[in-house]
Motif scaffolding. Sequence first.
Motif, PDB file in Angstrom:
ATOM      1  N   ASP A  87       0.812  -1.219   0.000  1.00 19.06           N
ATOM      2  CA  ASP A  87       0.000   0.000   0.000  1.00 19.06           C
ATOM      3  C   ASP A  87       0.847   1.271   0.000  1.00 19.06           C
ATOM      4  N   ASP A  88       2.012   1.206   0.596  1.00 19.06           N
ATOM      5  CA  ASP A  88       2.871   2.373   0.699  1.00 19.06           C
ATOM      6  C   ASP A  88       3.667   2.630  -0.586  1.00 19.06           C
ATOM      7  N   LEU A  89       3.964   1.588  -1.342  1.00 21.74           N
ATOM      8  CA  LEU A  89       4.853   1.712  -2.505  1.00 21.74           C
ATOM      9  C   LEU A  89       4.130   1.657  -3.845  1.00 21.74           C
ATOM     10  N   ARG A  90       2.912   1.141  -3.867  1.00 23.18           N
ATOM     11  CA  ARG A  90       2.241   0.811  -5.130  1.00 23.18           C
ATOM     12  C   ARG A  90       2.049   1.981  -6.082  1.00 23.18           C
ATOM     13  N   THR A  91       2.094   3.218  -5.566  1.00 21.50           N
ATOM     14  CA  THR A  91       1.890   4.381  -6.442  1.00 21.50           C
ATOM     15  C   THR A  91       3.153   4.791  -7.190  1.00 21.50           C
ATOM     16  N   ILE A  92       4.282   4.174  -6.902  1.00 19.56           N
ATOM     17  CA  ILE A  92       5.513   4.509  -7.620  1.00 19.56           C
ATOM     18  C   ILE A  92       5.431   3.893  -9.022  1.00 19.56           C
ATOM     19  N   PRO A  93       5.522   4.713 -10.072  1.00 18.75           N
ATOM     20  CA  PRO A  93       5.494   4.164 -11.428  1.00 18.75           C
ATOM     21  C   PRO A  93       6.708   3.267 -11.682  1.00 18.75           C
ATOM     22  N   ILE A  94       6.459   2.127 -12.335  1.00 16.90           N
ATOM     23  CA  ILE A  94       7.540   1.190 -12.657  1.00 16.90           C
ATOM     24  C   ILE A  94       7.578   0.970 -14.162  1.00 16.90           C
ATOM     25  N   VAL A  95       8.749   1.242 -14.736  1.00 13.11           N
ATOM     26  CA  VAL A  95       8.992   0.941 -16.143  1.00 13.11           C
ATOM     27  C   VAL A  95       9.874  -0.292 -16.190  1.00 13.11           C
ATOM     28  N   VAL A  96       9.347  -1.380 -16.754  1.00 12.63           N
ATOM     29  CA  VAL A  96      10.165  -2.568 -16.961  1.00 12.63           C
ATOM     30  C   VAL A  96      11.051  -2.273 -18.166  1.00 12.63           C
ATOM     31  N   LEU A  97      12.368  -2.301 -17.953  1.00 14.94           N
ATOM     32  CA  LEU A  97      13.349  -2.039 -19.013  1.00 14.94           C
ATOM     33  C   LEU A  97      14.231  -3.273 -19.089  1.00 14.94           C
ATOM     34  N   THR A  98      13.998  -4.105 -20.102  1.00 18.64           N
ATOM     35  CA  THR A  98      14.611  -5.430 -20.120  1.00 18.64           C
ATOM     36  C   THR A  98      14.937  -5.868 -21.539  1.00 18.64           C
ATOM     37  N   THR A  99      15.774  -6.893 -21.665  1.00 22.15           N
ATOM     38  CA  THR A  99      16.113  -7.417 -22.989  1.00 22.15           C
ATOM     39  C   THR A  99      15.025  -8.325 -23.540  1.00 22.15           C
ATOM     40  N   SER A 100      14.157  -8.832 -22.684  1.00 26.75           N
ATOM     41  CA  SER A 100      13.142  -9.799 -23.106  1.00 26.75           C
ATOM     42  C   SER A 100      12.018  -9.147 -23.906  1.00 26.75           C
ATOM     43  N   ASN A 101      11.696  -9.755 -25.043  1.00 26.77           N
ATOM     44  CA  ASN A 101      10.500  -9.308 -25.753  1.00 26.77           C
ATOM     45  C   ASN A 101       9.504 -10.462 -25.854  1.00 26.77           C
ATOM     46  N   ALA A 102       9.629 -11.400 -24.906  1.00 24.27           N
ATOM     47  CA  ALA A 102       8.728 -12.553 -24.867  1.00 24.27           C
ATOM     48  C   ALA A 102       7.327 -12.101 -24.463  1.00 24.27           C
ATOM     49  N   ASP A 103       6.325 -12.591 -25.186  1.00 26.71           N
ATOM     50  CA  ASP A 103       4.931 -12.232 -24.889  1.00 26.71           C
ATOM     51  C   ASP A 103       4.565 -12.520 -23.433  1.00 26.71           C
ATOM     52  N   THR A 104       5.085 -13.636 -22.906  1.00 29.72           N
ATOM     53  CA  THR A 104       4.744 -14.000 -21.520  1.00 29.72           C
ATOM     54  C   THR A 104       5.301 -12.968 -20.532  1.00 29.72           C
ATOM     55  N   ASP A 105       6.505 -12.436 -20.809  1.00 27.43           N
ATOM     56  CA  ASP A 105       7.081 -11.416 -19.930  1.00 27.43           C
ATOM     57  C   ASP A 105       6.316 -10.103 -20.039  1.00 27.43           C
ATOM     58  N   ILE A 106       5.926  -9.751 -21.261  1.00 26.89           N
ATOM     59  CA  ILE A 106       5.188  -8.501 -21.472  1.00 26.89           C
ATOM     60  C   ILE A 106       3.826  -8.576 -20.774  1.00 26.89           C
ATOM     61  N   LEU A 107       3.079  -9.626 -21.079  1.00 29.17           N
ATOM     62  CA  LEU A 107       1.759  -9.799 -20.480  1.00 29.17           C
ATOM     63  C   LEU A 107       1.854  -9.932 -18.959  1.00 29.17           C
ATOM     64  N   GLY A 108       2.841 -10.725 -18.504  1.00 28.14           N
ATOM     65  CA  GLY A 108       3.031 -10.926 -17.063  1.00 28.14           C
ATOM     66  C   GLY A 108       3.336  -9.627 -16.340  1.00 28.14           C
ATOM     67  N   SER A 109       4.149  -8.768 -16.957  1.00 26.71           N
ATOM     68  CA  SER A 109       4.509  -7.491 -16.331  1.00 26.71           C
ATOM     69  C   SER A 109       3.300  -6.568 -16.225  1.00 26.71           C
ATOM     70  N   TYR A 110       2.516  -6.500 -17.294  1.00 31.35           N
ATOM     71  CA  TYR A 110       1.319  -5.650 -17.230  1.00 31.35           C
ATOM     72  C   TYR A 110       0.278  -6.225 -16.280  1.00 31.35           C
ATOM     73  N   THR A 111       0.212  -7.547 -16.201  1.00 31.05           N
ATOM     74  CA  THR A 111      -0.701  -8.182 -15.250  1.00 31.05           C
ATOM     75  C   THR A 111      -0.319  -7.816 -13.820  1.00 31.05           C
ATOM     76  N   LEU A 112       0.994  -7.694 -13.586  1.00 31.00           N
ATOM     77  CA  LEU A 112       1.491  -7.292 -12.259  1.00 31.00           C
ATOM     78  C   LEU A 112       1.472  -5.774 -12.084  1.00 31.00           C
ATOM     79  N   GLN A 113       0.856  -5.071 -13.019  1.00 34.55           N
ATOM     80  CA  GLN A 113       0.636  -3.622 -12.953  1.00 34.55           C
ATOM     81  C   GLN A 113       1.868  -2.768 -13.231  1.00 34.55           C
ATOM     82  N   ALA A 114       2.748  -3.237 -14.126  1.00 38.35           N
ATOM     83  CA  ALA A 114       3.829  -2.364 -14.602  1.00 38.35           C
ATOM     84  C   ALA A 114       3.179  -1.174 -15.299  1.00 38.35           C
ATOM     85  N   ASN A 115       3.804  -0.006 -15.196  1.00 35.04           N
ATOM     86  CA  ASN A 115       3.260   1.175 -15.857  1.00 35.04           C
ATOM     87  C   ASN A 115       3.676   1.244 -17.318  1.00 35.04           C
ATOM     88  N   ALA A 116       4.784   0.595 -17.657  1.00 33.53           N
ATOM     89  CA  ALA A 116       5.230   0.515 -19.049  1.00 33.53           C
ATOM     90  C   ALA A 116       6.217  -0.638 -19.170  1.00 33.53           C
TER      91      ALA A 116
END
Length: 148
Positions: A87-116
């Motif tokens: 609850d204290d940290l969730r408002t911090i925007p998170i940009v996943v910046l990674t070498t992976s372009n796997a669909d599972t990583d992209i979908l998984g990150s957005y499912t976990l509420q990545a901001n980008a």
Amino acid sequence: MGPGTSNPVRILVVDDDPGDVLMIEEALSDSDVDKVIDVVNDGQEAMEFLRREGRHTEARRPDVILLDLNMPRMDGRQVLGAVKRDDDLRTIPIVVLTTSNADTDILGSYTLQANAYVTKPIDLDDFNDVVHRIDEFFGRVAVLPKQR
């Protein structure tokens, strides 16, 4: 909202690859967006930093987190989940910046509420361009939550 008119944007870089960290830091320092950059090398240290534990008791809350996915001890997916459940940290925007372009990583990150989700380009100029765009967006365009 140029330099000097407001507080610097605080960016936490979470990445275990020293070469990538150096490129990110250099690309960020290239712009005139006023910022402070902190770096941690794995997810466990990221959580200590965010919770001000261990050697990070003096850590300042970041305005934005640039998060790599593949790291030892605690990977980016686990960090993303832990931050967005806190609850204290969730408002911090998170940009996943990674070498992976796997669909599972992209979908998984957005499912976990990545901001980008951004893939690290191989080409140095493209890499710099991507980091500059993230920097410009969070430094000049986006309205960030006020520090508490």
